[in-house]
Write an enzyme that holds these catalytic residues in place. Structure first.
Site, short mmCIF file in Angstrom:
data_model
loop_
_atom_site.label_atom_id
_atom_site.label_comp_id
_atom_site.label_asym_id
_atom_site.label_seq_id
_atom_site.Cartn_x
_atom_site.Cartn_y
_atom_site.Cartn_z
N GLY A 8 -5.60 39.85 7.86
CA GLY A 8 -4.63 40.31 8.88
C GLY A 8 -3.40 40.91 8.23
N GLY A 11 -1.08 43.41 10.04
CA GLY A 11 -0.44 42.98 11.29
C GLY A 11 1.05 42.74 11.11
CD GLN A 12 5.65 40.61 14.75
OE1 GLN A 12 4.93 39.80 15.30
NE2 GLN A 12 6.93 40.74 15.05
CE1 TYR A 142 -2.12 33.51 19.12
CE2 TYR A 142 -0.41 32.21 20.20
CZ TYR A 142 -0.85 32.95 19.12
OH TYR A 142 -0.03 33.11 18.04
CE LYS A 146 -2.52 31.30 16.19
NZ LYS A 146 -2.81 31.74 14.80
#
Ligand code: SER
Length: 315
Positions: A8, A11-12, A142, A146
């Site tokens: 990832g 990504g951010q 989500y 998590k």
């Protein structure tokens, strides 16, 4: 940490974390693996990049073996709003991807960093000073991935001795890369809109307060936890980390101090509003402070000033 793989990485979090790790450990030693987004120029030129789908265990194990990876920052994940739209895909990427990473780590002796989230909490959790160990019970896909991720990481640590570590990030604000479809994304979009249009139409209600953090602190949290002496760690995964807590109207007021004619309007997205209302407004991060010395550097005014400076330069 000698040879690092970041999933990832485009990504951010990944785009900032990769550059910080390359600065510290050498560009060649930090492999940036993305899947859906292409690396930008800075990421592509500062070290090795590759395409990797974390749902492919053979590709993952081959990469880790060939490159002699000893540490994996596993960031590949769908965010909350996208996951609500595509729950089966979110399970596949967030859980099967993580299992593949943990299995690879078990077989090839790697340390793993896994970012959990305020999303791992739910409507039954105390929203103020959310304790480290408390009711979680999220009601989003989500959040379910998590919580399961935190438990899986703890399980691999206890059962197989894999060195897994992780934090629960609040909403993250950064200027380099846009987030990919979360509930706290408004706190990034508002800056782009403020600099370009002097107006932002927000999808959360004005008074919806959430726990938030500026990316330099988030990056430092990941690196400091991974460098911490494991003998000091009582917890391993899902450390609450917190830096600031604000609502759309609070951040708009702060932005107006720099851009006086900035205005904000509200068109509420019921899905993201409901998600936000089930998340902590502020987490108690004393376990992280006591066990590995966590301390945030940016509060709301310092973050807003830096974001506007960075984005004004860019546009
Ligand atoms: N920023 C994430 C989201 O909104 C929360 O971890 O989905």
């Amino acid at each position: 940490m000698k040879k690092i793989l970041i999933t990832g990485a485009t990504g951010q979090i990944g785009s900032d974390l990769t550059l910080a790790l390359r600065k510290k450990y050498g560009g060649e030693n930090v492999i940036a693996a993305g899947h859906t987004r292409q690396p930008d120029k800075e990421l592509a030129e500062s070290g090795p990049c590759c395409n990797l789908d974390v749902r492919d265990p053979v590709a993952l194990q081959t990469m880790v073996a060939e490159k002699r990876i000893d540490t994996i920052f596993h960031l590949a994940s769908l965010l909350s709003a996208v996951a609500e739209n595509k729950p089966q895909l979110a399970w596949d990427i967030n859980i099967n991807g993580l299992i593949n990473v943990l299995e690879t780590a078990r077989l090839q002796n790697c340390t793993v960093f896994f970012p959990s989230s305020i999303g791992a909490f739910g409507p039954l959790t105390p929203a103020e000073n959310t304790p480290q160990d408390t009711i979680q019970h999220p009601d989003t896909m989500y959040g379910i991935t998590k919580v399961s991720g935190e438990l899986l990481c703890d399980y691999y640590q206890r059962r197989f001795g894999v060195d897994t570590r992780g934090v629960r990030y609040p909403g993250l604000i950064s200027w380099k890369t846009l987030p990919g479809g979360g509930t706290t994304d408004y706190a990034v979009h508002i800056f782009h809109a403020a600099v370009k249009d002097k107006h932002y139409d927000c999808f959360l209600k004005p008074e919806t307060r959430l726990d938030m953090m500026y990316m330099p602190d988030a990056v430092r949290a990941a690196i400091e936890l991974m460098e911490a002496d494991s003998r000091r760690l009582i917890h391993r995964n899902g450390f609450n980390v917190s830096a600031m807590s604000f609502s759309p109207q609070d951040i708009a007021t702060e932005i107006k101090k720099f851009i006086p004619d900035f205005s904000i309007s509200y068109t509420i997205d019921p899905v993201r509003q409901a998600i936000a209302e089930s998340w902590p407004r502020h987490m108690d991060d004393s376990a992280a402070r006591n066990e590995w010395g966590w301390r945030p550097e940016y509060d709301l005014p310092a973050m807003v000033k830096d974001m506007l400076e960075k984005l004004s330069g860019r546009f």
